[in-house]
Structure formats: structure tokens, C-alpha cells
Design a protein around this motif. Structure first.
Motif, PDB file in Angstrom:
ATOM      1  N   VAL A  28       0.850  -1.204   0.000  1.00 54.09           N
ATOM      2  CA  VAL A  28       0.000   0.000   0.000  1.00 54.09           C
ATOM      3  C   VAL A  28       0.878   1.244   0.000  1.00 54.09           C
ATOM      4  N   VAL A  29       1.911   1.247   0.838  1.00 49.01           N
ATOM      5  CA  VAL A  29       2.819   2.398   0.892  1.00 49.01           C
ATOM      6  C   VAL A  29       3.587   2.506  -0.420  1.00 49.01           C
ATOM      7  N   ARG A  30       4.147   1.408  -0.876  1.00 48.42           N
ATOM      8  CA  ARG A  30       4.949   1.425  -2.113  1.00 48.42           C
ATOM      9  C   ARG A  30       4.139   1.880  -3.320  1.00 48.42           C
ATOM     10  N   ASN A  31       2.846   1.639  -3.319  1.00 47.84           N
ATOM     11  CA  ASN A  31       2.004   2.013  -4.456  1.00 47.84           C
ATOM     12  C   ASN A  31       1.354   3.383  -4.317  1.00 47.84           C
ATOM     13  N   GLN A  32       1.817   4.170  -3.356  1.00 47.08           N
ATOM     14  CA  GLN A  32       1.349   5.552  -3.264  1.00 47.08           C
ATOM     15  C   GLN A  32       1.869   6.320  -4.481  1.00 47.08           C
ATOM     16  N   PRO A  33       1.089   7.266  -4.975  1.00 45.94           N
ATOM     17  CA  PRO A  33       1.559   8.047  -6.132  1.00 45.94           C
ATOM     18  C   PRO A  33       2.925   8.687  -5.851  1.00 45.94           C
ATOM     19  N   GLY A  34       3.858   8.441  -6.756  1.00 46.75           N
ATOM     20  CA  GLY A  34       5.183   9.033  -6.645  1.00 46.75           C
ATOM     21  C   GLY A  34       6.197   8.182  -5.917  1.00 46.75           C
ATOM     22  N   GLU A  59       9.461  15.768  -3.690  1.00 48.61           N
ATOM     23  CA  GLU A  59       9.173  16.007  -2.281  1.00 48.61           C
ATOM     24  C   GLU A  59       7.672  16.182  -2.064  1.00 48.61           C
ATOM     25  N   GLN A  60       7.002  16.777  -3.042  1.00 51.95           N
ATOM     26  CA  GLN A  60       5.550  16.955  -2.950  1.00 51.95           C
ATOM     27  C   GLN A  60       4.832  15.602  -2.879  1.00 51.95           C
ATOM     28  N   ASP A  61       5.321  14.597  -3.599  1.00 49.62           N
ATOM     29  CA  ASP A  61       4.722  13.259  -3.530  1.00 49.62           C
ATOM     30  C   ASP A  61       4.794  12.703  -2.108  1.00 49.62           C
ATOM     31  N   LEU A  62       5.937  12.869  -1.452  1.00 44.59           N
ATOM     32  CA  LEU A  62       6.060  12.414  -0.070  1.00 44.59           C
ATOM     33  C   LEU A  62       5.110  13.201   0.832  1.00 44.59           C
ATOM     34  N   ASP A  63       5.040  14.510   0.640  1.00 44.81           N
ATOM     35  CA  ASP A  63       4.128  15.333   1.446  1.00 44.81           C
ATOM     36  C   ASP A  63       2.674  14.928   1.232  1.00 44.81           C
ATOM     37  N   THR A  64       2.319  14.613  -0.003  1.00 43.26           N
ATOM     38  CA  THR A  64       0.954  14.168  -0.297  1.00 43.26           C
ATOM     39  C   THR A  64       0.660  12.869   0.445  1.00 43.26           C
ATOM     40  N   TYR A  65       1.618  11.948   0.429  1.00 43.43           N
ATOM     41  CA  TYR A  65       1.448  10.695   1.182  1.00 43.43           C
ATOM     42  C   TYR A  65       1.300  10.980   2.668  1.00 43.43           C
ATOM     43  N   ARG A  66       2.107  11.883   3.203  1.00 39.28           N
ATOM     44  CA  ARG A  66       2.068  12.175   4.639  1.00 39.28           C
ATOM     45  C   ARG A  66       0.747  12.814   5.074  1.00 39.28           C
ATOM     46  N   HIS A  67      -0.030  13.294   4.115  1.00 34.89           N
ATOM     47  CA  HIS A  67      -1.357  13.852   4.411  1.00 34.89           C
ATOM     48  C   HIS A  67      -2.484  12.936   3.951  1.00 34.89           C
ATOM     49  N   SER A  68      -2.135  11.725   3.533  1.00 31.14           N
ATOM     50  CA  SER A  68      -3.134  10.783   3.013  1.00 31.14           C
ATOM     51  C   SER A  68      -3.814  10.012   4.140  1.00 31.14           C
ATOM     52  N   SER A  69      -4.945   9.407   3.809  1.00 27.87           N
ATOM     53  CA  SER A  69      -5.639   8.568   4.788  1.00 27.87           C
ATOM     54  C   SER A  69      -4.793   7.343   5.146  1.00 27.87           C
ATOM     55  N   THR A  70      -4.014   6.844   4.200  1.00 33.75           N
ATOM     56  CA  THR A  70      -3.135   5.701   4.477  1.00 33.75           C
ATOM     57  C   THR A  70      -2.133   6.052   5.570  1.00 33.75           C
ATOM     58  N   VAL A  74      -1.459   4.376   9.214  1.00 34.27           N
ATOM     59  CA  VAL A  74      -0.209   3.663   9.467  1.00 34.27           C
ATOM     60  C   VAL A  74       0.604   4.314  10.588  1.00 34.27           C
ATOM     61  N   TRP A  75       0.876   5.593  10.470  1.00 36.48           N
ATOM     62  CA  TRP A  75       1.826   6.244  11.360  1.00 36.48           C
ATOM     63  C   TRP A  75       1.381   6.258  12.825  1.00 36.48           C
ATOM     64  N   PRO A  76       0.142   6.603  13.136  1.00 35.30           N
ATOM     65  CA  PRO A  76      -0.264   6.574  14.553  1.00 35.30           C
ATOM     66  C   PRO A  76      -0.103   5.192  15.189  1.00 35.30           C
ATOM     67  N   PHE A  77      -0.395   4.133  14.428  1.00 34.31           N
ATOM     68  CA  PHE A  77      -0.213   2.789  14.982  1.00 34.31           C
ATOM     69  C   PHE A  77       1.263   2.481  15.201  1.00 34.31           C
ATOM     70  N   VAL A  78       2.090   2.733  14.195  1.00 34.69           N
ATOM     71  CA  VAL A  78       3.516   2.421  14.299  1.00 34.69           C
ATOM     72  C   VAL A  78       4.144   3.187  15.465  1.00 34.69           C
ATOM     73  N   LYS A  79       3.736   4.423  15.670  1.00 36.35           N
ATOM     74  CA  LYS A  79       4.288   5.224  16.763  1.00 36.35           C
ATOM     75  C   LYS A  79       4.040   4.596  18.130  1.00 36.35           C
ATOM     76  N   THR A  80       2.967   3.834  18.269  1.00 33.38           N
ATOM     77  CA  THR A  80       2.687   3.211  19.569  1.00 33.38           C
ATOM     78  C   THR A  80       3.709   2.126  19.911  1.00 33.38           C
ATOM     79  N   LEU A  81       4.456   1.677  18.922  1.00 36.08           N
ATOM     80  CA  LEU A  81       5.442   0.610  19.118  1.00 36.08           C
ATOM     81  C   LEU A  81       6.845   1.145  19.419  1.00 36.08           C
ATOM     82  N   PHE A  82       7.035   2.458  19.280  1.00 33.90           N
ATOM     83  CA  PHE A  82       8.362   3.073  19.431  1.00 33.90           C
ATOM     84  C   PHE A  82       8.835   3.090  20.879  1.00 33.90           C
TER      85      PHE A  82
END
Length: 98
Positions: A28-34, A59-70, A74-82
Motif C-alpha cells: 500500500v505504501v509502495r504504491n502511493q503516487p510518486g 518532495e511533494q509526492d512524499l508530502d501528499t502521502y504524509r497527508h493521506s488517509s493511508t 499507518v503512522w499513529p499505529f507504528v508510533k505506539t510501538l516506538f
């Protein structure tokens, strides 16, 4: 091309959970636009330290992903494991030797 390296340090008892979760979401992450490349690395000696290494068209592609529903899933869950705050670097490739 935009290259992103992220260091992730997990609680030792959460490593397997993270690896299993990454297996579920990697496509899912790998298939994000860009996103044109994604790898996960584990430190050879400190088994709870991982690195993600990804290529993005811009860089805009990464920023778009960082604002995506995916990412918002993903990130809030992964952060709980840190066990430590993630570290991230945006880098330019200077030399490739093959």
C-alpha cells in the motif's frame, strides 16, 4: 528524485508486531503516487532498530502521502510501538558505484 531515510526504534517486545504490520502495509505504501522504491532494513546487532529507505518522484509526492488517509492510519499505529522518537533524513544521491 527525492530520497527519504527513516530510523525507527521499537520496544524489543514490539519488533515482531512491527515486522508483521510492515508486511501487511508495504505494498500500500509502495504504491502511493510518486513512490518508486521502498525497502526496510534491520540493524545487524541492535535488533529493535529499523530503517525505511524510500524513493519518491518529488518532495511533494512524499508530502501528499504524509497527508493521506493511508499515512493517517499507518503512522499513529507504528508510533505506539516506538521506544524512541523516529528520526528522518531527506538526502540527495551524489554517487552510485556498481
Amino acid at each position: 528524485m527525492f530520497i527519504r531515510i527513516v530510523k525507527l526504534t521499537f520496544h524489543e517486545d514490539k519488533v515482531e508486531e512491527f515486522v508483521n504490520y510492515f508486511e501487511e502495509i508495504k505494498s500500500v505504501v509502495r504504491n502511493q503516487p510518486g513512490c518508486t522504491f521502498l525497502e526496510l532494513y534491520q540493524d545487524k546487532h541492535i535488533k529493535n532498530i529499523f530503517f525505511t529507505y524510500s524513493y519518491w518522484d518529488t518532495e511533494q509526492d512524499l508530502d501528499t502521502y504524509r497527508h493521506s488517509s493511508t499515512f493517517k492510519e499507518v503512522w499513529p499505529f507504528v508510533k505506539t510501538l516506538f521506544s524512541e522518537k523516529a528520526e528522518a533524513w531527506s538526502v540527495d544521491r551524489l554517487v552510485t558505484v556498481k
